[in-house]
Scaffold this active site. Structure first.
Site, PDB file in Angstrom:
ATOM      1  N   ASP A 367       0.838  -1.192   0.000  1.00 40.66           N
ATOM      2  CA  ASP A 367       0.000   0.000   0.000  1.00 40.66           C
ATOM      3  C   ASP A 367       0.882   1.253   0.000  1.00 40.66           C
ATOM      4  O   ASP A 367       1.856   1.344   0.756  1.00 40.66           O
ATOM      5  CB  ASP A 367      -0.891  -0.021   1.246  1.00 40.66           C
ATOM      6  CG  ASP A 367      -1.788   1.187   1.363  1.00 40.66           C
ATOM      7  OD1 ASP A 367      -2.655   1.359   0.493  1.00 40.66           O
ATOM      8  OD2 ASP A 367      -1.617   1.958   2.330  1.00 40.66           O
ATOM      9  N   GLU A 405       1.667  -0.459  -5.049  1.00 41.05           N
ATOM     10  CA  GLU A 405       0.787   0.646  -5.386  1.00 41.05           C
ATOM     11  C   GLU A 405       1.737   1.841  -5.512  1.00 41.05           C
ATOM     12  O   GLU A 405       2.151   2.403  -4.501  1.00 41.05           O
ATOM     13  CB  GLU A 405      -0.253   0.876  -4.296  1.00 41.05           C
ATOM     14  CG  GLU A 405      -1.234   1.973  -4.626  1.00 41.05           C
ATOM     15  CD  GLU A 405      -2.230   2.231  -3.509  1.00 41.05           C
ATOM     16  OE1 GLU A 405      -3.405   2.510  -3.805  1.00 41.05           O
ATOM     17  OE2 GLU A 405      -1.830   2.170  -2.322  1.00 41.05           O
TER      18      GLU A 405
END
Length: 717
Positions: A367, A405
């Site tokens: 993330d 990401e």
């Protein structure tokens, strides 16, 4: 010099005289490690030979550290307090000690109390706070657990999360289980552990609904669908009172989230997680964890003191130059871990190793991974940020599937801008360009060609860069945003139930409701068009070079009722509604068939780009790249991959278009897909022979043809 000292050197100048006495036996003294403990490994580790636990915790600026041991009978008053002496129990920046099990007696839980010079604006050292070990492998929340007590001055004894002294005798049998690794057949399925089976209509036993064990019951469904990799939304332990349903506010990076377990026993939690991974592997399905290392749930200076703040705020977190907001906030959640610090990078790598080695997971999706690129002062390291080379050099981590990401709240590093050269990356450009094209935006044909081809503009395979097409993780939807059904049912977000006045969640969704907003009283024509658009998205996703990913429930039109950010919706909004599987069997069938088609045609998904194996066309011999164009076609030749040829005609225009198949004769081609047709005619397993090379492609639809390789020679004749 005393007499005993002189005796030691008595034999230096000549031979010794005959002895008439027997020397007393030497007393066996504890080793230095036995007496003082060892600084590595960090956390709590069982020493079998000594029947003792070794404790080690990093705290650079602490003046004193006290180990607290609790029995289940009294979670307020420690059974044992061991104040560590820096002259005996500190090495560099690590405090440590070794405690024999005979001294621990009935203690089952542990924590720390730390004191030091307080920096008021950082809300840091507070010796009254009971602090969790960052390396705790299992976490216990007392019945009186209270987040609010961790957010204000004073003691939170009896109300703080505690580390668990694990059952050191437990073992797990991994024998006979192979960790799968999928290449051209990789299809990633993103799911939420709780939301996947929590709904009473999931068909899972109620005692296992919303748990790791509940996922195991759904493996036959996943096998039927055809997915080969499950990507679990965060499973790190989080604060159960924080209101974070999604899991992107971690408390700890080593312990599985206890509230996802069907068991209430601390010593069985990890076993349930391992059993889940083992079951997936036995079904030849890989397991990827969505991991959050960029921040913690301690938030900004107003947030709770659970662990890192109390151990060493400036040592764990990136600081800002703004006295009013002392914690840098590149995560959008109040704080950012400081990857300029070696011990923070070590903590992350130790965590990754633990989940790989101890839990046997197959990969990680990071993330907001651009945070890894930030220096201690917050600036971006556009070269080789240390953690990337450290992960690459690790003999275990260098071989797992690493997915980024590639952005944070202030940086966008998609493609070659991201320092992890061999990592997979979530391709946000694929998502946006495909959405805009299917929606009907102008000028999107050139961009869509790039995305279908594998995004070589972002992942170039020239001599200096040498990226692979599979590094692009292609997706149209993920947890973050509309579901696929909502993407074709809502023009705007409807997040009122989140409690933020509809101010949260993205505004740029590139969605289109097909003529009516939401589900209230929609016409049959709108309903049919939405299903057709969903099938169009499905086709483009699975016919593109790269690694495809889609979110759980999209295959049966699951809805979040227009909510594009249900991060706090632990209810019917955030749970999958399995009744939709029965209502939308036609869409489920189409997804299943398209996944199988892709897996049966490895020519689509390649390690490299298609290059000379693809020819681009329009309705005629040339593709129309103008702003007004909404159509294109391509022929992917499969001979180099010992595969069939695939011809795709794409019409995103709102009127019918007549395409002319530009290669071969009509008799050579078989129609496999026409998204404008109802099920089961929309997908033909055997193929329907083409009658002529002219084909009328309906408005907003896609047609896929296949030319079996047995009907042609390698030179195309």
């Amino acid at each position: 010099m005393n007499r005993s000292s002189v005796d030691v050197f008595a034999n230096v100048d000549g031979p010794a005289k005959a002895a008439h006495t027997v020397a007393a036996p030497l007393t066996k003294r504890p080793t230095w490690e036995q007496a003082e403990g060892n600084p590595l490994p960090l956390g709590v580790n069982w020493i079998e030979a000594e029947q003792a636990f070794n404790f080690a915790v990093h705290s650079e600026h602490a003046d004193s550290v006290t180990l607290l041991l609790y029995s289940p009978a009294d979670l307020v008053n420690p059974l044992l307090r061991l104040q560590l002496d820096y002259l005996h129990h500190k090495s560099g920046r690590i405090w440590h000690c070794r405690v024999p099990v005979t001294k621990i007696t009935e203690a089952r839980y542990y924590a720390y109390s730390v004191s030091g010079d307080t920096i008021p604006q950082l809300h840091s050292f507070d010796p009254q706070k009971v602090l969790l070990d960052p390396y705790a492998k299992c976490i216990f929340f007392p019945p009186a657990f209270d987040r609010n007590l961790a957010m204000r001055e004073g003691s939170n004894a009896g109300s703080a999360p505690l580390g668990v002294l694990m059952d050191y005798r437990s073992t797990f049998d991994w024998s006979g289980v192979r960790s799968p690794y999928h290449e051209s057949d990789a299809v990633i399925y993103e799911l939420h552990v709780r939301g996947f089976t929590k709904n009473p209509n999931s068909g899972v036993d109620p005692s296992r609904a919303g748990t790791y064990a509940g996922l195991v019951e759904k493996i036959p469904y996943l096998k039927e669908l055809g997915v080969t990799v499950v990507e679990l939304m965060p499973v790190f332990q989080r604060d159960p009172q924080e209101g974070d349903y999604w899991g992107y506010m971690p408390l700890n990076f080593f312990a599985p989230h206890a509230q996802y377990a069907s068991t209430q026993r601390d010593d069985e939690l990890r076993i349930e997680f391992k059993n889940m991974v083992k079951a997936f592997h036995q079904a030849d399905i890989g397991v990827v964890l969505d991991v959050v290392y960029n921040h913690t749930c301690e938030g900004d200076y107003k947030g709770p003191i659970y662990s890192y703040k109390g151990l060493d705020s400036p040592g764990y977190y990136m600081l800002s130059s703004d006295p009013a907001n002392p914690y840098a906030n590149y995560s959008g959640t109040g704080n950012t871990l400081n990857f300029g610090q070696a011990h923070v990078r070590k903590m992350v790598i130790d965590s990754l190793r633990y989940w790989k080695r101890g839990m046997h997971v197959d990969g990680f999706r990071f993330d907001l991974a651009s945070v890894f690129s930030r220096n201690a002062d917050g600036s971006l390291n556009w070269g080789e940020a240390p953690i990337f080379s450290e992960i690459a050099a690790d003999p275990e981590l260098g071989r797992v599937r690493l997915i980024a990401e590639p952005w944070d709240t202030a940086a966008y590093q998609l493609g070659r801008g991201f320092p992890g050269l061999t990592w997979f990356q979530w391709n946000g450009r694929f998502r946006d360009d495909i959405r805009r094209f299917v929606k009907g935006d102008a000028g999107m044909v050139p961009e869509v060609m790039r995305r279908i081809y594998g995004s070589d503009d972002l992942f170039p395979d020239n001599r200096s860069d040498a990226y692979h097409a599979y590094q692009s993780v292609n997706y149209v939807t993920s947890h973050d945003g509309f579901t696929l059904y909502d993407l074709v049912s809502y023009d705007r977000k409807h997040n009122e139930q989140n409690g933020n006045n509809n101010q949260d969640g993205a505004d740029a969704n590139y969605s289109w409701n097909c003529g009516q907003e939401g589900d209230g009283g929609i016409s049959a024509a709108v309903r049919a068009l939405r299903r057709q658009q969903v099938k169009n998205f499905c086709c483009l996703l699975f016919l593109s070079n790269g690694t495809p990913m889609f979110r759980a429930g999209d295959e049966f039109l699951n809805t979040q009722f227009g909510n594009n950010n249900p991060y706090n919706q632990d209810n019917e909004i955030g749970w999958l509604d399995w009744s939709q599987l029965q209502s939308n069997q036609d869409i489920f069938r189409f997804f299943k068939k398209m996944i199988a088609f892709r897996k049966n045609h490895p020519s689509v998904s390649r390690s490299r780009f298609w290059r000379e194996d693809v020819s681009w066309y329009g309705v005629g011999p040339t593709v129309d790249l103008s702003s007004d164009s909404h159509s294109l076609a391509f022929c992917l030749h499969g001979a180099s991959q010992s595969d069939d040829d695939i011809y795709v005609m794409i019409n995103a225009y709102w009127e019918e278009l007549e395409f002319n198949v530009q290669e071969g004769t009509a008799q050579e081609w078989e129609k496999i897909v026409d998204t404008a047709l109802p099920s089961p005619d929309d997908f033909s397993d055997d193929g329907i022979p083409l009658r002529q090379t002219k084909y009328r492609v309906a408005p907003r639809s896609i047609v896929v043809l296949c030319r079996p390789r047995k009907s042609r020679t390698r030179d195309g004749s």
